[in-house]
Structure formats: structure tokens, C-alpha cells
Design an enzyme around this catalytic site. Structure first.
Site, PDB file in Angstrom:
ATOM      1  N   GLY A 188       0.835  -1.214   0.058  1.00  0.00           N
ATOM      2  CA  GLY A 188      -0.007  -0.014   0.044  1.00  0.00           C
ATOM      3  C   GLY A 188       1.056   1.250   0.158  1.00  0.00           C
ATOM      4  O   GLY A 188       1.952   1.172  -0.042  1.00  0.00           O
ATOM      5  N   GLN A 247       6.595  -3.420   6.485  1.00  0.00           N
ATOM      6  CA  GLN A 247       6.706  -2.318   7.592  1.00  0.00           C
ATOM      7  C   GLN A 247       5.973  -2.420   8.828  1.00  0.00           C
ATOM      8  O   GLN A 247       6.233  -2.094   9.977  1.00  0.00           O
ATOM      9  CB  GLN A 247       6.895  -1.194   6.777  1.00  0.00           C
ATOM     10  CG  GLN A 247       7.979  -1.004   5.480  1.00  0.00           C
ATOM     11  CD  GLN A 247       7.758   0.157   4.579  1.00  0.00           C
ATOM     12  OE1 GLN A 247       6.608   0.796   4.854  1.00  0.00           O
ATOM     13  NE2 GLN A 247       8.328  -0.215   3.637  1.00  0.00           N
ATOM     14  N   HIS A 280       8.049  -7.322  -4.204  1.00  0.00           N
ATOM     15  CA  HIS A 280       6.854  -7.796  -4.519  1.00  0.00           C
ATOM     16  C   HIS A 280       7.060  -9.276  -5.148  1.00  0.00           C
ATOM     17  O   HIS A 280       7.547  -9.095  -6.283  1.00  0.00           O
ATOM     18  CB  HIS A 280       6.358  -6.844  -5.634  1.00  0.00           C
ATOM     19  CG  HIS A 280       5.790  -5.565  -4.822  1.00  0.00           C
ATOM     20  ND1 HIS A 280       4.300  -5.773  -4.408  1.00  0.00           N
ATOM     21  CD2 HIS A 280       6.255  -4.321  -4.478  1.00  0.00           C
ATOM     22  CE1 HIS A 280       3.709  -4.220  -4.168  1.00  0.00           C
ATOM     23  NE2 HIS A 280       5.104  -3.946  -3.827  1.00  0.00           N
ATOM     24  N   ASN A 285       8.797  -1.397  -4.951  1.00  0.00           N
ATOM     25  CA  ASN A 285       7.864   0.029  -5.160  1.00  0.00           C
ATOM     26  C   ASN A 285       7.751   0.405  -3.635  1.00  0.00           C
ATOM     27  O   ASN A 285       6.561   0.164  -3.067  1.00  0.00           O
ATOM     28  CB  ASN A 285       6.515   0.001  -5.861  1.00  0.00           C
ATOM     29  CG  ASN A 285       5.847   1.237  -5.789  1.00  0.00           C
ATOM     30  OD1 ASN A 285       6.505   2.146  -5.563  1.00  0.00           O
ATOM     31  ND2 ASN A 285       4.574   0.831  -6.301  1.00  0.00           N
ATOM     32  N   GLU A 317       5.045 -11.067  -6.382  1.00  0.00           N
ATOM     33  CA  GLU A 317       3.931 -11.474  -7.315  1.00  0.00           C
ATOM     34  C   GLU A 317       4.637 -10.614  -8.756  1.00  0.00           C
ATOM     35  O   GLU A 317       4.058 -10.883  -9.786  1.00  0.00           O
ATOM     36  CB  GLU A 317       2.886 -10.773  -7.078  1.00  0.00           C
ATOM     37  CG  GLU A 317       2.588  -9.279  -7.331  1.00  0.00           C
ATOM     38  CD  GLU A 317       3.280  -8.326  -6.306  1.00  0.00           C
ATOM     39  OE1 GLU A 317       3.236  -7.290  -6.533  1.00  0.00           O
ATOM     40  OE2 GLU A 317       3.717  -9.024  -5.356  1.00  0.00           O
ATOM     41  N   CYS A 325       5.797  -5.702   1.269  1.00  0.00           N
ATOM     42  CA  CYS A 325       5.882  -4.117   1.193  1.00  0.00           C
ATOM     43  C   CYS A 325       5.285  -3.307   2.406  1.00  0.00           C
ATOM     44  O   CYS A 325       6.227  -3.422   3.620  1.00  0.00           O
ATOM     45  CB  CYS A 325       5.294  -3.842  -0.168  1.00  0.00           C
ATOM     46  SG  CYS A 325       6.119  -2.265  -0.750  1.00  0.00           S
ATOM     47  N   LEU A 326       4.479  -2.734   2.182  1.00  0.00           N
ATOM     48  CA  LEU A 326       3.859  -1.764   3.339  1.00  0.00           C
ATOM     49  C   LEU A 326       3.427  -2.692   4.562  1.00  0.00           C
ATOM     50  O   LEU A 326       3.950  -2.633   5.609  1.00  0.00           O
ATOM     51  CB  LEU A 326       2.627  -1.057   3.191  1.00  0.00           C
ATOM     52  CG  LEU A 326       2.068  -0.085   4.079  1.00  0.00           C
ATOM     53  CD1 LEU A 326       2.902   0.757   4.475  1.00  0.00           C
ATOM     54  CD2 LEU A 326       0.837   0.354   3.516  1.00  0.00           C
TER      55      LEU A 326
END
Length: 365
Positions: A226, A257, A338, A295, A340, A253-254
Site C-alpha cells: 500500500g 513495515q 513484490h 515499489n 508477485e 511491502c507496506l
């Protein structure tokens, strides 16, 4: 022909040609180094609140296909490119990029020296910016600059609230383990990877409580990718903390964190972030190097992991930032990149298999 201006918070004003929607947009200017995948990137919820710039000079040459969408619409606030192709050639193409941007109400600017801008961001860090696409009447430059300076930074914006599901949403009735996904802006590609492994998938809002999630009877909980600053998501962090030890917990990712923050670690803002499809990651156990899609603009502080029970499983050899963690005793695993890879290499698709193996072992106990 549409005209356009790109204004940076340092007062720099760049003129170019406009495409997409007429009007103004603002956000944090970030760059992506991928040669392809502009449709996936534009529709990636992780770009909410940001203006995306492609370092690859020619964009739009293969058009737009809705099968490549990572969400239901463009989520980036704007798009900056060197050269826009208006005559795409690809058998999958359903429309050109200009039309796609216009239909989504998102302005873009072309004719920009993206190489020089990328070098500036690498030197100075991400910058607040604003794009104005207009006809014959040029906007007031001083006003644009002042509004750009005054606009909120990414850490001041409630961006996850814009992209998370509002309700509990059953997206797949698999015959395998039941996975509840805390939706902070999940990409379609992640859901497809879970469906391919026959997992049941239930999306829940980012501000769901631990009680609500456990009442859904999950075999595991995945906190998704996100946008934005993870430290602002106090409710999601608290929920993750309350789930620790009660159900297998995973993060991408987010989500990686958020899990780190929930267990007492810290995060920090990267100077210009990791955005592209060619980032190397080292597996700390095997020494194997994977090429990954990334990202993110924030990272976990590896020095803050001491005393949390978490250990590092993967590192980025470019800057030695944390790319993967796991708990020494509990079923907690997360990764910064990521797996995926939409778009990107398929090197780490096996991590979804590993996740399913961990969940199945937990279920069989």
C-alpha cells in the site's frame, strides 16, 4: 495541442506537452526504472499520492490492456514521461495511453528531460511537485509554486484510506487455507497468486480490529502492500500487534513495515526509494541473489530489530536495506519487495509456495 507545466517545490518550472486530463494534480515526484509495465504501475495503489515518472524514454508504445490493471483505475496522481507514443502497436492494446489517462481524469506531461530530473531526485531526494495541463491560458507560475510548497507531504496524507476496501469482501472461495488479507491497497497480482494456490481470500479494511479478523476464522493473515508512511497507520499497527502469536502473520511491502513496527522496530524514509523491476535481493541463508520488483519509499531500520524477536532473512546489496524478516519463534514472515512481480521477474514466485507450506503446517497441528 495541450500545454503543460511541471512545478517543483524548489521553484523549478518545466514546460512540456500535456496529455490525459486537463487540469492540475499534485503529489510526491518519484521515478520508476522499469522498461515496461506502465499500466501496472499507474494502477498500483502503492502510487497513491505520488506523481510517477518513467526513466525509460518512450512510453505508451504497446498501448493499454485492462488485463494488466493492478486495481480498478489509475491510482498515481500524474505521469511524467520523455516521449509519449500516440500510435501503439500491440495485438492486446485496447486504447492508447493518452485516452486511458483522460478517461481516468489524470493529467500527464511529456517532453520532459526525465534523465536530468531523475539525477536531481537521486541527489536531493523526492520532491513535492504539481502538474498543470491547460489550453491557451497559462496558469500563474508564482501561484503554482506557492501551492506546491504548501501542499502536504506523503507522510501527512491519509492515502491508505483512499485505496482500502470499505467492507469485508470475499474475492475467492478456495479449497485451501483461508487467508484474511488486511487491505492497505493490495495489487490484483497478489490476489491472483493466492487464487492460483487455491487459497480462500477475504479482504478486510485496513482499520479492522483483531477481534473482527479472528472472528472470520483465518488460517493466516496477510498484510498487503500500500501507499504512504507506515508509521501513520497506528490502528493497523495495533491490530498486527494483537494478532502476533494468535495466527500465522505475513506481510508484503507496506505490510512488512507494519509488522516490523508492531513488534517494536522502526522505519525511516528513503532518500528516493526503490521503484523498478531489477532490484537484487540476497537470501541471507543461501547466499542466492534474486532479481525483484520493488515499489517503496520507506524501509525498516535494521538496527532497531534488536530485541524484537525478528531476524533478517534478506538484504538489498545496493544499499543493505532490509528486504525480509521472520520471527525466531513465531509464524511471522514478511518481505519488502513484490514476489508477485507485476510487472517484473518471476524469481520469487516460490515465496507464495513457501507461505502456503507454512500455513498448511500450522493448520495440521
Amino acid at each position: 495541442m495541450k500545454r503543460a507545466m511541471l512545478v517543483l517545490e524548489d521553484g523549478t518550472t518545466i514546460y512540456g506537452r500535456g496529455f490525459g486530463a486537463v487540469g492540475e494534480t499534485y503529489g510526491e515526484l518519484v521515478f520508476n526504472t522499469s522498461m515496461t509495465g506502465y499500466v501496472e504501475s499507474l494502477t498500483d495503489p502503492s502510487y497513491t499520492g505520488q506523481i510517477l515518472m518513467s526513466t525509460y524514454p518512450l512510453v505508451g508504445n504497446y498501448g493499454v490492456c485492462n488485463e494488466d490493471y493492478e486495481s480498478d483505475s489509475i491510482k498515481a496522481s500524474g505521469f511524467v514521461v520523455k516521449e509519449l507514443c500516440k500510435t501503439p502497436s500491440n495485438w492486446r492494446s485496447q486504447m492508447d495511453l493518452d485516452t486511458f489517462m483522460e478517461q481516468n481524469g489524470v493529467p500527464g506531461i511529456e517532453g520532459v528531460d526525465t534523465r536530468e530530473l531523475t539525477k536531481r531526485i537521486r541527489e536531493h531526494g523526492t520532491l513535492k511537485c504539481r502538474i498543470a495541463v491547460y489550453g491557451n491560458e497559462e496558469p500563474d507560475i508564482d501561484s503554482l509554486i506557492q501551492r506546491t510548497i504548501a501542499q502536504p507531504g506523503i507522510s501527512e496524507c491519509e492515502v491508505v484510506d483512499r485505496v482500502s476496501t470499505r467492507t469485508y469482501k470475499r474475492v475467492y472461495d478456495g479449497q485451501g487455507p483461508e487467508i484474511v488479507v488486511i487491505d492497505c491497497g493490495i495489487k490484483n497480482s497478489i490476489i491472483e497468486q493466492l487464487k492460483a494456490r487455491n487459497a480462500g481470500v477475504l479482504l478486510v479494511p485496513f482499520n479492522s480490529t483483531s477481534g473482527e479478523i479472528l472472528n472470520a476464522g483465518p488460517d493466516a493473515v496477510l498484510i498487503s502492500n500500500g501507499p504512504g508512511d507506515p508509521s501513520t497507520l497506528k490502528h493497523t499497527i495495533a491490530t498486527a500487534r494483537e494478532l502476533v502469536g494468535r495466527v500465522p502473520l505475513f506481510g508484503i511491502c507496506l505490510g512488512h513495515q507494519i509488522i516490523s513496527l508492531a513488534l517494536g522496530a522502526k522505519t525511516y524514509k528513503l532518500k528516493f526509494g526503490h521503484r523498478g523491476a531489477n532490484h537484487p535481493v540476497i537470501d541471507c541463508e543461501t547466499g542466492r541473489v534474486f532479481i525483484t520488483s520493488q515499489n517503496h519509499g520507506f524501509a525498516v531500520d535494521k538496527d532497531s530489530l534488536e530485541g524484537t524477536g525478528l531476524e533478517i532473512t534478506m538484504l538489498n546489496p545496493n544499499d543493505w536495506t532490509v528486504e525480509g524478516i521472520r520471527h525466531r519463534e513465531l509464524n511471522i514472515h514478511s518481505i519488502q519487495f513484490h514476489p508477485e512481480a507485476g510487472p517484473g521477474p518471476h524469481d520469487t514466485h516460490n515465496l507464495f509456495d513457501n507461505m502456503m507450506t507454512i500455513i498448511n503446517r500450522s493448520v495440521s497441528r
